[in-house]
Scaffold this motif. Structure first.
Motif, PDB file in Angstrom:
ATOM      1  N   VAL A  57       0.645  -3.412  -2.184  1.00 27.55           N
ATOM      2  CA  VAL A  57       0.301  -4.125  -0.950  1.00 27.55           C
ATOM      3  C   VAL A  57       0.361  -3.176   0.240  1.00 27.55           C
ATOM      4  O   VAL A  57      -0.549  -3.143   1.076  1.00 27.55           O
ATOM      5  N   LYS A  58       1.404  -2.354   0.303  1.00 26.22           N
ATOM      6  CA  LYS A  58       1.561  -1.435   1.431  1.00 26.22           C
ATOM      7  C   LYS A  58       0.525  -0.311   1.417  1.00 26.22           C
ATOM      8  O   LYS A  58       0.249   0.291   2.443  1.00 26.22           O
ATOM      9  N   CYS A  59      -0.074  -0.035   0.246  1.00 25.09           N
ATOM     10  CA  CYS A  59      -1.158   0.958   0.164  1.00 25.09           C
ATOM     11  C   CYS A  59      -2.503   0.348   0.530  1.00 25.09           C
ATOM     12  O   CYS A  59      -3.518   1.039   0.535  1.00 25.09           O
ATOM     13  N   GLY A  60      -2.517  -0.948   0.822  1.00 28.04           N
ATOM     14  CA  GLY A  60      -3.759  -1.613   1.194  1.00 28.04           C
ATOM     15  C   GLY A  60      -4.525  -2.168   0.017  1.00 28.04           C
ATOM     16  O   GLY A  60      -5.712  -2.471   0.138  1.00 28.04           O
ATOM     17  N   LYS A  71      -1.376  -3.081   5.202  1.00 34.69           N
ATOM     18  CA  LYS A  71      -1.264  -1.661   4.852  1.00 34.69           C
ATOM     19  C   LYS A  71      -0.241  -0.979   5.758  1.00 34.69           C
ATOM     20  O   LYS A  71      -0.296  -1.099   6.980  1.00 34.69           O
ATOM     21  N   ASP A  72       0.695  -0.276   5.141  1.00 30.50           N
ATOM     22  CA  ASP A  72       1.736   0.452   5.880  1.00 30.50           C
ATOM     23  C   ASP A  72       2.170   1.619   4.994  1.00 30.50           C
ATOM     24  O   ASP A  72       3.007   1.467   4.107  1.00 30.50           O
ATOM     25  N   ASP A  74       3.864   4.335   5.560  1.00 23.38           N
ATOM     26  CA  ASP A  74       5.258   4.769   5.661  1.00 23.38           C
ATOM     27  C   ASP A  74       6.131   3.944   4.715  1.00 23.38           C
ATOM     28  O   ASP A  74       6.959   4.487   3.985  1.00 23.38           O
ATOM     29  N   GLU A  75       5.918   2.644   4.705  1.00 25.95           N
ATOM     30  CA  GLU A  75       6.655   1.772   3.790  1.00 25.95           C
ATOM     31  C   GLU A  75       6.256   2.043   2.340  1.00 25.95           C
ATOM     32  O   GLU A  75       7.096   2.051   1.446  1.00 25.95           O
ATOM     33  N   ALA A  76       4.962   2.260   2.101  1.00 20.75           N
ATOM     34  CA  ALA A  76       4.487   2.543   0.743  1.00 20.75           C
ATOM     35  C   ALA A  76       5.145   3.802   0.198  1.00 20.75           C
ATOM     36  O   ALA A  76       5.557   3.852  -0.965  1.00 20.75           O
ATOM     37  N   ARG A  77       5.257   4.829   1.039  1.00 24.65           N
ATOM     38  CA  ARG A  77       5.895   6.089   0.619  1.00 24.65           C
ATOM     39  C   ARG A  77       7.314   5.823   0.117  1.00 24.65           C
ATOM     40  O   ARG A  77       7.719   6.304  -0.946  1.00 24.65           O
ATOM     41  N   LYS A  78       8.076   5.056   0.856  1.00 23.86           N
ATOM     42  CA  LYS A  78       9.464   4.758   0.468  1.00 23.86           C
ATOM     43  C   LYS A  78       9.520   4.027  -0.867  1.00 23.86           C
ATOM     44  O   LYS A  78      10.351   4.336  -1.737  1.00 23.86           O
ATOM     45  N   LEU A  79       8.645   3.043  -1.025  1.00 26.19           N
ATOM     46  CA  LEU A  79       8.633   2.266  -2.264  1.00 26.19           C
ATOM     47  C   LEU A  79       8.220   3.124  -3.461  1.00 26.19           C
ATOM     48  O   LEU A  79       8.797   3.012  -4.548  1.00 26.19           O
ATOM     49  N   ILE A  80       7.241   3.989  -3.267  1.00 28.51           N
ATOM     50  CA  ILE A  80       6.778   4.849  -4.366  1.00 28.51           C
ATOM     51  C   ILE A  80       7.858   5.855  -4.749  1.00 28.51           C
ATOM     52  O   ILE A  80       8.077   6.126  -5.936  1.00 28.51           O
ATOM     53  N   SER A 117      -4.449   7.761   2.499  1.00 29.37           N
ATOM     54  CA  SER A 117      -3.892   8.588   3.572  1.00 29.37           C
ATOM     55  C   SER A 117      -4.981   9.243   4.393  1.00 29.37           C
ATOM     56  O   SER A 117      -5.952   9.779   3.842  1.00 29.37           O
ATOM     57  N   PHE A 118      -4.811   9.232   5.695  1.00 31.93           N
ATOM     58  CA  PHE A 118      -5.745   9.895   6.608  1.00 31.93           C
ATOM     59  C   PHE A 118      -5.709  11.408   6.386  1.00 31.93           C
ATOM     60  O   PHE A 118      -6.719  12.071   6.363  1.00 31.93           O
ATOM     61  N   ALA A 119      -4.494  11.947   6.217  1.00 33.09           N
ATOM     62  CA  ALA A 119      -4.299  13.369   5.925  1.00 33.09           C
ATOM     63  C   ALA A 119      -3.429  13.452   4.672  1.00 33.09           C
ATOM     64  O   ALA A 119      -2.203  13.465   4.757  1.00 33.09           O
TER      65      ALA A 119
END
Length: 136
Positions: A57-60, A71-72, A74-80, A117-119
């Protein structure tokens, strides 16, 4: 002696919590018995699936018109990262028939994160890749 706002002293005894009722104690004991009957592999895989769902969900990747709003990264990174730690550390204990699908899901999320990710991070620097190796 330190005084807190409202005039209470730091050394003052905190208010005692109310004693739980017999019904509350019985309910907690029943929950402990229920969780004691669940095999560890089920707790681990269920936790991993919850992390995967939240990360997706946080990855969109959510369905529906509000997917972009949810989409978020920063949150997705933590969860992954948390998922990668769980899967990597639990894999030897839960066996390949359980760990394999979890690894596949984790890899898919890492790729989805990179695409969203944009970058994008350099290979090996994405979320959890320090635990799983580079994802291409």
């Amino acid at each position: 002696m330190h005084r807190f706002p409202g005039g209470t002293d730091a050394a003052a005894a905190p208010e005692a919590a109310p004693e739980p009722s017999a019904e509350q104690i019985q309910a907690v004991n029943a929950q402990m018995r229920d969780i004691a009957e669940v095999p560890a592999v089920e707790v681990i895989t269920t936790t991993a699936v919850h992390l995967m769902s939240a990360a997706a969900v946080k990855c969109g990747l959510a369905e529906g018109p509000d997917a972009a709003e949810l989409k978020d990264l920063d949150e997705a990174r933590k969860l992954i990262i948390a998922l990668a730690g769980l899967v990597t550390s639990a894999a030897p204990e839960i066996g390949s028939q359980h760990a394999g699908p979890l690894r596949d899901g984790l890899r898919s999320l890492q790729l989805a994160f990179r695409e969203a990710s944009f970058a994008p991070d350099a290979p090996g620097k994405g979320p959890g890749e320090n635990l799983t190796g580079p994802v291409f």
